[in-house]
Design an enzyme around this catalytic site. Structure first.
Site, PDB file in Angstrom:
ATOM      1  N   ASP A  16     -50.582 169.579  15.550  1.00 34.23           N
ATOM      2  CA  ASP A  16     -50.457 170.497  15.909  1.00 34.23           C
ATOM      3  C   ASP A  16     -51.534 170.689  17.489  1.00 34.23           C
ATOM      4  O   ASP A  16     -52.327 170.089  17.303  1.00 34.23           O
ATOM      5  CB  ASP A  16     -50.943 172.465  15.363  1.00 34.23           C
ATOM      6  N   ASP A  58     -45.963 171.984  15.100  1.00 37.71           N
ATOM      7  CA  ASP A  58     -46.678 170.428  14.267  1.00 37.71           C
ATOM      8  C   ASP A  58     -45.477 169.894  15.440  1.00 37.71           C
ATOM      9  O   ASP A  58     -44.434 168.887  14.262  1.00 37.71           O
ATOM     10  CB  ASP A  58     -46.570 170.390  13.144  1.00 37.71           C
ATOM     11  N   GLN A  99     -55.410 171.794  19.291  1.00 37.36           N
ATOM     12  CA  GLN A  99     -56.036 171.803  18.483  1.00 37.36           C
ATOM     13  C   GLN A  99     -56.207 171.618  17.607  1.00 37.36           C
ATOM     14  O   GLN A  99     -57.544 171.679  16.727  1.00 37.36           O
ATOM     15  CB  GLN A  99     -55.725 173.945  18.271  1.00 37.36           C
ATOM     16  N   ASN A 109     -59.854 154.947  13.479  1.00 38.30           N
ATOM     17  CA  ASN A 109     -58.728 155.660  11.869  1.00 38.30           C
ATOM     18  C   ASN A 109     -59.017 156.943  12.400  1.00 38.30           C
ATOM     19  O   ASN A 109     -59.796 157.617  12.886  1.00 38.30           O
ATOM     20  CB  ASN A 109     -59.581 154.964  11.153  1.00 38.30           C
ATOM     21  N   LYS A 137     -46.682 175.712   8.060  1.00 38.18           N
ATOM     22  CA  LYS A 137     -47.779 177.289   7.731  1.00 38.18           C
ATOM     23  C   LYS A 137     -48.364 176.302   6.064  1.00 38.18           C
ATOM     24  O   LYS A 137     -47.392 177.626   5.804  1.00 38.18           O
ATOM     25  CB  LYS A 137     -46.807 178.581   8.008  1.00 38.18           C
ATOM     26  N   TYR A 233     -62.939 177.645   9.905  1.00 33.52           N
ATOM     27  CA  TYR A 233     -61.453 177.345   9.540  1.00 33.52           C
ATOM     28  C   TYR A 233     -60.600 177.187  11.479  1.00 33.52           C
ATOM     29  O   TYR A 233     -60.793 177.665  12.319  1.00 33.52           O
ATOM     30  CB  TYR A 233     -60.504 179.082   9.461  1.00 33.52           C
ATOM     31  N   LYS A 236     -54.111 175.118  10.091  1.00 32.94           N
ATOM     32  CA  LYS A 236     -54.510 174.641   9.148  1.00 32.94           C
ATOM     33  C   LYS A 236     -53.459 173.109   8.719  1.00 32.94           C
ATOM     34  O   LYS A 236     -53.698 172.607  10.203  1.00 32.94           O
ATOM     35  CB  LYS A 236     -53.235 175.613   8.646  1.00 32.94           C
ATOM     36  N   ASP A 237     -53.503 172.475   8.317  1.00 35.78           N
ATOM     37  CA  ASP A 237     -53.135 171.272   7.254  1.00 35.78           C
ATOM     38  C   ASP A 237     -51.627 170.933   6.941  1.00 35.78           C
ATOM     39  O   ASP A 237     -51.516 170.927   6.230  1.00 35.78           O
ATOM     40  CB  ASP A 237     -54.523 170.987   6.542  1.00 35.78           C
ATOM     41  N   GLN A 246     -33.952 156.348  -5.171  1.00 41.20           N
ATOM     42  CA  GLN A 246     -32.446 156.116  -6.068  1.00 41.20           C
ATOM     43  C   GLN A 246     -33.368 154.539  -6.414  1.00 41.20           C
ATOM     44  O   GLN A 246     -33.772 153.694  -6.068  1.00 41.20           O
ATOM     45  CB  GLN A 246     -31.344 155.012  -4.253  1.00 41.20           C
ATOM     46  N   ARG A 270     -52.418 183.252   9.552  1.00 37.77           N
ATOM     47  CA  ARG A 270     -53.649 183.023   9.713  1.00 37.77           C
ATOM     48  C   ARG A 270     -54.267 182.061   8.651  1.00 37.77           C
ATOM     49  O   ARG A 270     -55.520 182.626   7.666  1.00 37.77           O
ATOM     50  CB  ARG A 270     -54.415 184.502   9.358  1.00 37.77           C
ATOM     51  N   ASP A 291     -45.457 185.558  11.465  1.00 38.98           N
ATOM     52  CA  ASP A 291     -45.494 184.006  11.547  1.00 38.98           C
ATOM     53  C   ASP A 291     -45.234 183.112  10.281  1.00 38.98           C
ATOM     54  O   ASP A 291     -45.749 181.131  10.141  1.00 38.98           O
ATOM     55  CB  ASP A 291     -47.271 183.474  12.124  1.00 38.98           C
TER      56      ASP A 291
HETATM   57  C1  F6R Z   1     -51.382 179.088  12.854  1.00 41.75           C
HETATM   58  C2  F6R Z   1     -50.744 180.354  12.634  1.00 41.75           C
HETATM   59  C3  F6R Z   1     -51.271 181.304  12.814  1.00 41.75           C
HETATM   60  C4  F6R Z   1     -52.544 181.981  13.579  1.00 41.75           C
HETATM   61  C5  F6R Z   1     -52.137 183.708  13.504  1.00 41.75           C
HETATM   62  C6  F6R Z   1     -53.407 183.524  14.059  1.00 41.75           C
HETATM   63  O1  F6R Z   1     -50.694 177.822  12.601  1.00 41.75           O
HETATM   64  O2  F6R Z   1     -49.804 180.351  11.560  1.00 41.75           O
HETATM   65  O3  F6R Z   1     -50.514 183.038  11.622  1.00 41.75           O
HETATM   66  O4  F6R Z   1     -53.296 181.638  12.207  1.00 41.75           O
HETATM   67  O5  F6R Z   1     -51.506 183.155  14.461  1.00 41.75           O
HETATM   68  O6  F6R Z   1     -53.635 182.388  15.575  1.00 41.75           O
HETATM   69  P1  F6R Z   1     -54.929 182.744  16.181  1.00 41.75           P
HETATM   70  O7  F6R Z   1     -56.322 183.655  15.990  1.00 41.75           O
HETATM   71  O8  F6R Z   1     -54.603 181.280  17.488  1.00 41.75           O
HETATM   72  O9  F6R Z   1     -54.493 183.991  17.247  1.00 41.75           O
HETATM   73 MG    MG Z   2     -50.627 176.044  15.262  1.00 43.20          MG
HETATM   74 MG    MG Z   3     -48.140 174.580  12.010  1.00 42.13          MG
END
Ligand code: F6R
Ligand code: MG
Ligand code: MG
Length: 366
Positions: A16, A58, A99, A109, A137, A233, A236-237, A246, A270, A291
């Site tokens: 991302d 992503d 980010q 690597n 997410k 934090y 996310k991963d 098959q 978040r 989100d």
């Molecule tokens: C990020 C995500 C969002 C953020 C949320 C707050 O992939 O899933 O839910 O965590 O929008 O984002 P900030 O803190 O950047 O405003």
């Molecule tokens: Mg994001």
């Molecule tokens: Mg994402």
């Protein structure tokens, strides 16, 4: 002289690096920039083929080559491509530019550097169907439940009972992301032990699955935990996974079947909430409500002489409409809990979010 067997590597590398309107969706100019970068690499012969797509915010690089897994040149190519896409983010003022790029310079690597990756090196079978899953997410442990069903549950994969090539079962390699241990467990005989681990989706993550009879690698999952890498934090991963299908492996339909159940996964809003994993066509991989809810897309390819034939957008099918409706019903039900568990994650997982900062302030007020 025998036939020279070609070993192809499929590398799916994602990051991302900024998105349009908050953490919502990758911008078309970022896709175009990544396409240009990979097309140049194809011209030089470094990679054989590529596709660029996105799942929500992503950016996904799907590449074939003959350099093997964890190859520095391929990882550098992905890194440089994400850097270029970050420049686009900056020019357009996209949100959270760069980010997932946790380091300034590339050092050989991508491990621990932010981007997530799943790679499989294999000898191409005469016909090689593969499925690339990409989710937004959520976290890599989101694949534990469906992968268990695909490779160990005969109520989901009929082939485990019917196909003699699969009947012996599979080996699951599990990564403990907290202690950095790897376990290997066999199914069906150790399935209860396996479940005892992988039910803890935030800690024990299925990393690789091999066919027991011949050690053929059948599936891999990206296992980076961004939050733990950075010690705080940072995003996310959102995971990716590759599953081969098959001919002595689960059929494409058996691989997709577990996704008809929109199970609850961590990572919504978040990175702090549970929500149902909704399988969608790529065009709907755009997380809006709170989100989310978490989404997954599946691209099916045939691989031939290290070239990608496809994709077929596998969840673009009314057969998953009911799942999507169910997911929305579950999303609604979970949201009604607001900031309460179990909609909000438990305290161990919240450690890697921004909540501890809020709790810190309360200490002063005591
Ligand atoms: C990020 C995500 C969002 C953020 C949320 C707050 O992939 O899933 O839910 O965590 O929008 O984002 P900030 O803190 O950047 O405003
Ligand atoms: Mg994001
Ligand atoms: Mg994402």
């Amino acid at each position: 002289m025998g036939e020279i067997l070609v070993r192809t590597t499929l590398s799916v590398i994602k990051a991302d690096v900024g998105s349009l309107v908050g953490h919502h969706v990758v911008h078309p100019e970022q896709i175009a920039c990544a396409e240009k970068s990979l097309s140049e690499a194809k011209e030089t012969g470094l990679i054989y083929d590529y596709r660029v797509t996105n799942c929500g915010d992503d950016l996904q690089l799907i590449m074939t080559h003959r350099k093997g897994e964890e190859n520095p040149e391929i990882h550098r190519l992905a890194w440089e491509t994400f850097k270029k896409a970050t420049e686009v983010s900056k020019q357009l003022g996209l949100y959270a530019a760069g980010q997932d790029l946790l380091s300034e310079a590339f050092s050989g690597n991508l491990k621990g550097m932010g981007p997530g990756y799943a790679e499989i090196e294999f000898e191409e079978r005469p016909s090689e169907p593969v499925i690339v899953f990409m989710a937004d997410k959520t976290e890599p442990g989101a694949f534990n439940l469906p992968l268990y069903k695909i490779f160990a549950d005969p109520f989901s994969t009929a082939g485990l009972v019917i196909d003699p090539n699969m009947h012996e079962g599979f080996k699951f390699q599990i990564l403990d992301v907290i202690e950095d241990n790897v376990y290997e467990l066999k199914t069906p005989e150790e399935s209860y032990d396996l479940l005892a681990l992988i039910g803890t989706t935030g800690r024990y993550i299925i990393k690789r699955i091999l066919r027991k009879a011949d050690n053929l690698v059948a599936a891999v999952v990206s296992v980076t935990r961004l939050s733990l890498i950075a010690g705080r934090y940072v995003g996310k991963d959102d995971p990716v996974a590759i599953v081969r299908a098959q001919h002595g492996l689960p059929a494409v339909g058996e691989v997709l079947e577990p996704f008809s159940f929109p199970h609850l996964v961590a990572g919504w809003m978040r990175g702090s909430h549970y929500g149902p994993l909704m399988p969608v066509p790529q065009k709907y991989a755009r997380c809006t409500r709170f989100d989310g809810p978490p989404r997954i897309i599946a691209f099916g390819f045939q691989i031939k002489d290290s070239k990608l034939i496809g994709p077929s957008d596998l969840f673009d099918d009314p057969a998953f409409d009911m799942t999507r409706m169910k997911a929305q019903e579950i999303a609604d039900y979970m949201r009604r809990h607001g900031p309460f568990m179990p909609e909000r994650l438990g305290p161990e997982e919240m450690e890697y979010t921004t909540l501890p900062k809020v709790l810190e302030k309360l200490k002063v007020k005591k």
